[in-house]
Design a protein around this motif. Sequence first.
Motif, PDB file in Angstrom:
ATOM      1  N   VAL A  39       0.834  -1.209   0.000  1.00 39.49           N
ATOM      2  CA  VAL A  39       0.000   0.000   0.000  1.00 39.49           C
ATOM      3  C   VAL A  39       0.864   1.253   0.000  1.00 39.49           C
ATOM      4  O   VAL A  39       0.631   2.199  -0.761  1.00 39.49           O
ATOM      5  CB  VAL A  39      -0.950  -0.007   1.204  1.00 39.49           C
ATOM      6  CG1 VAL A  39      -1.691   1.324   1.305  1.00 39.49           C
ATOM      7  CG2 VAL A  39      -1.946  -1.160   1.100  1.00 39.49           C
ATOM      8  N   ILE A  40       1.887   1.263   0.859  1.00 35.70           N
ATOM      9  CA  ILE A  40       2.730   2.448   0.987  1.00 35.70           C
ATOM     10  C   ILE A  40       3.515   2.705  -0.290  1.00 35.70           C
ATOM     11  O   ILE A  40       3.729   3.848  -0.690  1.00 35.70           O
ATOM     12  CB  ILE A  40       3.709   2.296   2.181  1.00 35.70           C
ATOM     13  CG1 ILE A  40       2.925   2.226   3.493  1.00 35.70           C
ATOM     14  CG2 ILE A  40       4.704   3.445   2.223  1.00 35.70           C
ATOM     15  CD1 ILE A  40       2.128   3.462   3.819  1.00 35.70           C
ATOM     16  N   SER A  41       3.957   1.621  -0.968  1.00 33.01           N
ATOM     17  CA  SER A  41       4.778   1.789  -2.170  1.00 33.01           C
ATOM     18  C   SER A  41       4.007   2.455  -3.292  1.00 33.01           C
ATOM     19  O   SER A  41       4.570   3.210  -4.088  1.00 33.01           O
ATOM     20  CB  SER A  41       5.302   0.433  -2.647  1.00 33.01           C
ATOM     21  OG  SER A  41       4.236  -0.381  -3.138  1.00 33.01           O
ATOM     22  N   GLY A  42       2.704   2.177  -3.370  1.00 34.86           N
ATOM     23  CA  GLY A  42       1.890   2.810  -4.397  1.00 34.86           C
ATOM     24  C   GLY A  42       2.146   2.296  -5.796  1.00 34.86           C
ATOM     25  O   GLY A  42       1.684   2.889  -6.779  1.00 34.86           O
ATOM     26  N   ASP A  66      -9.895  -2.208  -1.496  1.00 33.62           N
ATOM     27  CA  ASP A  66     -10.038  -0.814  -1.077  1.00 33.62           C
ATOM     28  C   ASP A  66     -10.212  -0.659   0.438  1.00 33.62           C
ATOM     29  O   ASP A  66      -9.582   0.221   1.048  1.00 33.62           O
ATOM     30  CB  ASP A  66     -11.211  -0.156  -1.811  1.00 33.62           C
ATOM     31  CG  ASP A  66     -10.855   0.198  -3.250  1.00 33.62           C
ATOM     32  OD1 ASP A  66      -9.645   0.242  -3.565  1.00 33.62           O
ATOM     33  OD2 ASP A  66     -11.774   0.445  -4.038  1.00 33.62           O
ATOM     34  N   PRO A  67     -11.055  -1.462   1.109  1.00 32.82           N
ATOM     35  CA  PRO A  67     -11.183  -1.300   2.566  1.00 32.82           C
ATOM     36  C   PRO A  67      -9.859  -1.519   3.290  1.00 32.82           C
ATOM     37  O   PRO A  67      -9.542  -0.806   4.252  1.00 32.82           O
ATOM     38  CB  PRO A  67     -12.219  -2.371   2.945  1.00 32.82           C
ATOM     39  CG  PRO A  67     -13.007  -2.589   1.705  1.00 32.82           C
ATOM     40  CD  PRO A  67     -12.020  -2.463   0.595  1.00 32.82           C
ATOM     41  N   THR A  68      -9.079  -2.500   2.824  1.00 36.75           N
ATOM     42  CA  THR A  68      -7.779  -2.756   3.453  1.00 36.75           C
ATOM     43  C   THR A  68      -6.834  -1.588   3.211  1.00 36.75           C
ATOM     44  O   THR A  68      -6.108  -1.156   4.113  1.00 36.75           O
ATOM     45  CB  THR A  68      -7.165  -4.056   2.897  1.00 36.75           C
ATOM     46  OG1 THR A  68      -8.056  -5.140   3.142  1.00 36.75           O
ATOM     47  CG2 THR A  68      -5.824  -4.347   3.554  1.00 36.75           C
ATOM     48  N   ARG A  85      -7.602   1.520   2.680  1.00 34.15           N
ATOM     49  CA  ARG A  85      -8.029   2.662   3.501  1.00 34.15           C
ATOM     50  C   ARG A  85      -7.622   2.460   4.954  1.00 34.15           C
ATOM     51  O   ARG A  85      -7.205   3.414   5.636  1.00 34.15           O
ATOM     52  CB  ARG A  85      -9.537   2.861   3.373  1.00 34.15           C
ATOM     53  CG  ARG A  85      -9.959   3.449   2.025  1.00 34.15           C
ATOM     54  CD  ARG A  85     -11.393   3.970   2.095  1.00 34.15           C
ATOM     55  NE  ARG A  85     -12.357   2.889   2.323  1.00 34.15           N
ATOM     56  CZ  ARG A  85     -12.952   2.193   1.354  1.00 34.15           C
ATOM     57  NH1 ARG A  85     -12.674   2.476   0.093  1.00 34.15           N
ATOM     58  NH2 ARG A  85     -13.816   1.243   1.645  1.00 34.15           N
ATOM     59  N   ALA A  86      -7.725   1.230   5.448  1.00 33.87           N
ATOM     60  CA  ALA A  86      -7.343   0.955   6.841  1.00 33.87           C
ATOM     61  C   ALA A  86      -5.855   1.182   7.054  1.00 33.87           C
ATOM     62  O   ALA A  86      -5.429   1.731   8.080  1.00 33.87           O
ATOM     63  CB  ALA A  86      -7.724  -0.481   7.209  1.00 33.87           C
ATOM     64  N   VAL A  87      -5.044   0.757   6.088  1.00 35.39           N
ATOM     65  CA  VAL A  87      -3.594   0.954   6.198  1.00 35.39           C
ATOM     66  C   VAL A  87      -3.241   2.442   6.176  1.00 35.39           C
ATOM     67  O   VAL A  87      -2.443   2.926   6.988  1.00 35.39           O
ATOM     68  CB  VAL A  87      -2.868   0.204   5.061  1.00 35.39           C
ATOM     69  CG1 VAL A  87      -1.397   0.614   4.999  1.00 35.39           C
ATOM     70  CG2 VAL A  87      -2.988  -1.301   5.250  1.00 35.39           C
ATOM     71  N   LEU A  88      -3.831   3.194   5.244  1.00 36.01           N
ATOM     72  CA  LEU A  88      -3.529   4.628   5.147  1.00 36.01           C
ATOM     73  C   LEU A  88      -4.005   5.378   6.389  1.00 36.01           C
ATOM     74  O   LEU A  88      -3.340   6.310   6.856  1.00 36.01           O
ATOM     75  CB  LEU A  88      -4.184   5.208   3.894  1.00 36.01           C
ATOM     76  CG  LEU A  88      -3.624   4.696   2.554  1.00 36.01           C
ATOM     77  CD1 LEU A  88      -4.410   5.272   1.385  1.00 36.01           C
ATOM     78  CD2 LEU A  88      -2.144   5.036   2.429  1.00 36.01           C
ATOM     79  N   ALA A  89      -5.155   4.974   6.944  1.00 39.73           N
ATOM     80  CA  ALA A  89      -5.646   5.609   8.165  1.00 39.73           C
ATOM     81  C   ALA A  89      -4.702   5.331   9.327  1.00 39.73           C
ATOM     82  O   ALA A  89      -4.404   6.238  10.132  1.00 39.73           O
ATOM     83  CB  ALA A  89      -7.054   5.115   8.491  1.00 39.73           C
ATOM     84  N   ALA A  90      -4.213   4.096   9.435  1.00 41.77           N
ATOM     85  CA  ALA A  90      -3.271   3.763  10.510  1.00 41.77           C
ATOM     86  C   ALA A  90      -1.973   4.535  10.359  1.00 41.77           C
ATOM     87  O   ALA A  90      -1.392   5.015  11.344  1.00 41.77           O
ATOM     88  CB  ALA A  90      -2.996   2.256  10.507  1.00 41.77           C
ATOM     89  N   ALA A  91      -1.497   4.668   9.111  1.00 46.28           N
ATOM     90  CA  ALA A  91      -0.268   5.428   8.860  1.00 46.28           C
ATOM     91  C   ALA A  91      -0.429   6.881   9.281  1.00 46.28           C
ATOM     92  O   ALA A  91       0.471   7.486   9.879  1.00 46.28           O
ATOM     93  CB  ALA A  91       0.109   5.330   7.382  1.00 46.28           C
TER      94      ALA A  91
END
Length: 389
Positions: free
Chosen positions: A29-32, A41-43, A45-51
């Motif tokens: 997710v972070i690498s993009g 998409d839900p996963t 969004r969860a990763v970006l929210a945690a970051a």
Amino acid sequence: MAPPERRRRTTQRDIARRAGVSQATVSLVISGGAASTQIADPTRRAVLAAAEELGYTANVAARSLKGGRNRLLGLYTFESVFPTDQRDFYYPFLLGVAEETARQGYDLLLFSSSGASAGATAGSDTRGAGAGGTGGAERSIYVGGANRLKIADGCVLLGRNVRREELSALVREDFPFVFVGRREVDDGELSYVAADYVSATGALVAELARLGHRRILYLRALEDSEPTRDREEGYRRGLADAGIVPDEALIRTLADPADLSIERVEEWIGGLGITALLVEPTEDNRLTEALATMAGTERVRFPTDCSLALLGDPPSWTPESRDWTRFSLPRAEMAGQAVRVLIELLDQEPPEPRQVTVRCAYVPGDSIGPVPTRVERKPEPQPDGGPGT
């Protein structure tokens, strides 16, 4: 009091725990990259929210380099300093940072946009920095709770109107940075390279005392910043070293440089018996314009009727301007030293705060002289409460 506990840098493993996913998923997710499209998409969004909650900013340029160093240093200003030319107050600071960064083999990334917009960093080529700026937009290091300076290995910070809460946050997360100028926060120590205003102001007071002045009025800035407090400390030390009892009536706040009128100076000379003025300069041209207006009259002549010295550089001095007696900040030297201190911090884990002061240069100018013979000296206050108190 025990020093504040340092917070280690957030890792992708921390994000994985917060989001309840694997570290590999976080990395995707972070690498993009293209592979990130495999993540639901839900996963994502969860990763970006945690970051965002944990204050994590991916350092894209450093991923392929061993040791996590991308040899990028940042320069962040708390107020707009562009457009600029060689006469501007900030120009020597900017030049000093750029030159020392190149000398050390690093590239420079300039953060010049406001925190209100996305994509908050500007380009890294400082040769084009003369254009741009954000006008009156409010600036912020943190966007959505994330430290956008982490794109760089570390950062030099510059500016008068700082956001103390953001400095505290940088200290807590152990991000390497150095402030140009003395700055303090309540919950930790930060690294800075500052002008030695205390010694420089004290030296000006000593020179005026040597010329016979005993009634020296100090006009301080409205903001109660560390540089202003240092100047006041230097003024008081200089008086004490000269054996002059401080008179609190001779410490006044200059709320607006327009208040420094010829009528006001005449009032101080006649009513307070002053023979010399020490003025803290502003970072714009309002003070120098007021001084030029006064110098253009014959009602009060400097130094014939009253001596005047500036506690720092006029912001836009040119050889055609009046050569006011003053001390000069070693701005390029301070900025270069800040870069060197920052690189030293990058080699420490965790970085230990460093505070460095740099001596100012005395500029004799032409605006101070002996006490005017026509002035009737007002009795000085006595420590025992005698005449003059």
